[in-house]
Write an enzyme that holds these catalytic residues in place. Structure first.
Site, mmCIF file in Angstrom:
data_model
loop_
_atom_site.group_PDB
_atom_site.id
_atom_site.type_symbol
_atom_site.label_atom_id
_atom_site.label_comp_id
_atom_site.label_asym_id
_atom_site.label_seq_id
_atom_site.Cartn_x
_atom_site.Cartn_y
_atom_site.Cartn_z
ATOM 1 N N ASP A 154 1.006 -1.243 0.105
ATOM 2 C CA ASP A 154 -0.004 -0.037 0.004
ATOM 3 C C ASP A 154 0.948 1.353 0.018
ATOM 4 O O ASP A 154 1.997 1.566 -0.583
ATOM 5 C CB ASP A 154 -0.960 -0.059 1.099
ATOM 6 C CG ASP A 154 -2.125 0.671 0.822
ATOM 7 O OD1 ASP A 154 -2.381 1.787 0.972
ATOM 8 O OD2 ASP A 154 -3.294 -0.030 0.668
ATOM 9 N N HIS A 231 -3.526 6.156 3.667
ATOM 10 C CA HIS A 231 -4.191 4.663 3.330
ATOM 11 C C HIS A 231 -3.693 3.590 3.745
ATOM 12 O O HIS A 231 -4.492 2.629 4.344
ATOM 13 C CB HIS A 231 -4.491 4.986 1.744
ATOM 14 C CG HIS A 231 -5.262 3.692 1.238
ATOM 15 N ND1 HIS A 231 -4.893 2.621 0.919
ATOM 16 C CD2 HIS A 231 -6.747 4.030 0.607
ATOM 17 C CE1 HIS A 231 -5.969 1.710 0.195
ATOM 18 N NE2 HIS A 231 -7.055 2.789 0.242
ATOM 19 N N SER A 538 -11.405 -0.954 -0.419
ATOM 20 C CA SER A 538 -9.827 -1.023 0.571
ATOM 21 C C SER A 538 -9.973 -1.260 1.730
ATOM 22 O O SER A 538 -9.221 -1.953 2.349
ATOM 23 C CB SER A 538 -9.326 0.558 0.258
ATOM 24 O OG SER A 538 -8.817 0.709 -1.098
#
Length: 757
Positions: A154, A231, A538
């Site tokens: 990620d 994220h 996600s």
């Protein structure tokens, strides 16, 4: 196109220094064309490794590239990455001509240009029943995942977050072979611990794509594993965040926070960068290293837009994940956020576990009070101070003029939004300084309020129309917009999120995608130093990754296919309270397998599925043959000679825990094989819920697993009674022994072919 710009007469008396200089300059010139826009990074897939030594693998890469570029030095200068741990391949700067020539090499599987892919709580675990206080179950039986290692590919990680403290954790598992690499703002010795045991970052693809011009400081990014976006931190904490005594977003959803596997270890692989995205050479290098390092599961909340990529031909995630799965490592990927239209699901390779997103039993009611004392309860994440009674106006075709004249400043704006395009237009309202905004939608999607810096609420068209009537019939319409509250439990219904990508699979329609669903709407988790809500597949992906990490500790001998089967066959087709799960879209409907695969993940059942639909290398080769991959490509992928049988096997017989028939013309018979992972002596009988207008006949109608019988193959005869072409109809096939209900979804579409000659 090979670049040779130096012609030098080298006699026997030529100084060795000159020869070296010639070779070096020739290597430089061979790759210098990139600055004229002639070269691009290409990923050269070679399939399985032919050598155990990583050094020998890299040497073989130079040997393949050297004839194309003219020298070993040129090959070394052009190679960005050598993939040499989990599989064989390399990323190199090549012209189109060089890439074409290389693709014809006998050892090359395929040559693919670099692409940019995109990144795709406290309450989740109560909702799913995954409670640490339970006297049995996944958390209890695995010491909350203390031996599990979850690899997260990620945007990096924020190591100081409380979610990554290592309080109470024992020694790092001995099998771990990874590293903590230091960089700007990240000290491997200081920031890694017994929770965050690995951290690497990959910039080769980023550097070449931006011509070394990526300005880390100006975009608030870090040339290290530190997360500049938030994220990667968010998803890592969902999968394996430690216990945090109090976590909230400005007072909303306050309480204890933790990950699915709170004592599991995290290995962070940064391949995604602010304002750029995720470069496929970097993603593939991250997967390569995660295989080397010894992770139990690879979690990838990354994907592309429709159309989906073609398995190992076009998708580097699919290629890397194939090699991981062949080595026994499950790979969990996001289904994508471009829903709710059909045929949008991403990461569709059959060896990947693909995750859709649902809401859960938590909402954030936001009171809207009109000047006539009518209070309407919307939804949102409004943590800003209350907007007292102020003018309420409608966003319409004249709004652009109103913005220009400053008429929206200090007012609450009601905007009917049916499409994302309309929502983007309303962004002008926000920039004009309105006091608050209320979205009226045909299907409520509170995520449109996420990240706004003005109070926001969402209502459906019915309530929106009530407010519109009030505006039109009142001389001076006013409204008050109050902060949101937190509401959990019943009567809140679970839904497949509007944004979650839907099937059917656009690449291989006979392979059901997505596989499973998990909560992914308004998930509270860590970012850079604080806790925030995010929504998306996600967020659903690390929920499944965490459960897979736990499951691997209980069932270490299960293959990735067996794990996927257990997830699918034990899933809820209702919410945990037994209520139906609806699917958000242009119209609301009951969810079906193209929305959520097997259903909502059920961690309480997944370790004891009774039977599994297992697969190994022979089954995946079966798929590749049925998908018309040629023998040479399959041989390179496997690293050994292989020849597909003739006639080629049917994709309908691929041993997925589902049955999907996209083109049924009359009748067809397919097979599946189940493996008993429950008690010896178990006897299973089928329960069939046929799709509308479809007949299903199962043979044999009893499965008896004796002491010497662990696998049984059964057939399913499928016949359509439809006389016209139909859309998909859905049903299920369940094998039950009275204790275990092993349920797979069935999807059938009738396509009657006619000769129009």
């Amino acid at each position: 196109m090979r670049c040779s710009f130096l012609i030098v007469d080298i006699s026997s008396k030529t100084c060795p220094l000159v020869i070296s200089l010639v070779l070096i300059l020739n290597a430089v010139f061979s790759c210098a064309a990139q600055f004229n826009g002639l070269t691009k990074i290409h990923i050269v897939h070679l399939g399985a490794k032919q050598h155990d030594s990583p050094e020998r693998v890299t040497k073989s890469h130079y040997q393949i590239l050297e004839p194309i570029l003219g020298s070993k030095e040129a090959a070394k200068n052009c190679i960005i990455y050598s993939y040499r741990h989990g599989f064989s391949g390399f990323a190199a700067k090549l012209t189109a001509s060089q890439a074409k020539n290389l693709s014809a090499h006998s050892e090359v599987l395929c040559v693919i240009p670099s692409r940019v892919l995109r990144l795709k709580t406290t309450r989740i675990f109560d909702y799913l029943g995954l409670l640490p206080s339970s006297p049995k179950g996944l958390l209890h039986d695995t010491s909350m995942g203390s031996e599990a290692i979850i690899g997260v590919v990620d945007s990096g990680i924020w190591p100081e977050s409380n979610s990554f403290n290592d309080t109470g954790l024992g020694p790092i598992p001995k099998r771990w072979k990874g590293n903590c690499v230091s960089g700007i703002g990240f000290d491997g010795k200081k920031h890694c611990n017994k929770k965050l045991i690995g951290a690497e970052f990959f910039v080769g693809g980023l550097a070449e794509m931006t011509n070394e011009q990526y300005d880390f400081d100006s975009v608030h990014e870090f040339r290290s594993s530190r997360d500049g976006i938030g994220h990667g931190t968010h998803v890592a904490a969902i999968a394996a965040g430690s216990f945090v005594a109090s976590a909230s977003y400005n007072g909303l959803a306050g309480g204890h926070a933790r990950g699915v596997a709170p004592h599991a270890r995290i290995a962070s692989y940064k391949a995604c960068w602010r304002n750029v995205g995720c470069l496929t050479p970097d993603i593939l290098k991250a997967i390569d290293h995660s295989i080397r390092d010894g992770v139990d599961v690879i979690s990838i909340s990354i994907g592309t837009d429709a159309p989906a990529s073609f398995d190992v031909d076009e998708s580097d995630i699919a290629f890397g994940s194939f090699q991981a799965v062949m080595k026994g490592i499950p790979v969990v990927c996001a289904a994508g956020n471009e829903g709710p239209n059909a045929l949008t699901v991403d990461n569709v390779a059959p060896w990947i576990i693909t995750v859709a997103a649902t809401s859960m039993d938590r909402s954030f009611p936001t009171p809207i009070t009109l000047g006539n004392n009518l209070t309407i309860v919307g939804e949102g994440l409004n943590t800003l101070p209350e907007v007292g009674f102020t003018d309420l106006i409608l966003s319409d075709e004249m709004m652009e003029t109103s913005i220009g004249q400053g008429q929206t400043k200090g007012k609450i704006v009601l905007a009917f939004t049916s499409t994302d395009t309309t929502i983007r237009k309303v962004d002008h309202i926000l920039k004009a300084g309105c006091a608050g905004i209320i979205y009226a939608q045909s299907v409520i999607d509170p995520t449109v309020c996420n990240g706004l810096d003005v109070p926001c609420a969402v209502v459906d068209y019915e309530f929106g129309t009530d407010m519109l009537y009030y505006i039109q019939t009142t001389d001076v319409p006013i409204a008050k917009l109050s902060p949101s509250k937190t509401l959990t439990g019943r009567p809140i219904a679970s839904r497949v999120a509007r944004f979650s990508c839907r099937g059917p699979n656009s690449v291989s329609p006979a392979i059901l995608k997505p596989d499973i669903a998990a909560p992914g709407v308004n998930v509270l988790s860590a970012v850079s130093g604080v806790y925030k809500f995010m929504s998306g597949t996600s967020m659903a992906t690390p929920v499944v990754s965490g459960i897979v990490g736990l499951l691997r500790q209980i069932r270490p001998d299960w293959s990735p296919a067996a794990i996927r089967s257990a997830l699918v066959t034990t899933a809820w087709r209702t919410d945990p309270f037994g209520e139906p799960i609806f699917s958000e879209g242009s119209t609301r409907k009951l969810a079906d397998p193209f929305d959520y695969g097997g259903g909502l993940i059920n961690p309480g059942k997944v370790a004891e599925p009774g039977l599994v639909y297992d697969m190994g290398i022979d089954d995946y080769v079966h798929y590749l043959c049925s998908a018309d991959y040629d023998d040479a490509s399959i041989s390179k992928l496997l690293g050994q000679a292989y020849k597909c049988p003739w006639p080629k096997p049917s994709m309908l017989d691929f041993n997925m825990p589902s049955i999907t028939i996209p083109s049924l013309t009359g009748e067809v018979t397919l097979t599946r094989t189940v493996t008993n992972v429950g008690p010896s002596g178990s006897v299973y009988r089928p329960i069939v819920e046929p799709p509308s207008g479809i007949e299903l006949e199962v043979n044999p109608n009893t499965l008896i697993f004796g002491s010497n019988t662990t696998k049984i193959t059964f057939s399913v005869r499928v016949r359509t009674n439809h006389k016209v072409n139909s859309d998909f109809y859905f049903g299920s096939l369940c094998w039950t022994d009275g204790v275990h209900n092993v349920t797979i979804p069935v999807s059938v579409r009738t396509k009657i072919l006619r000769n129009y000659g």
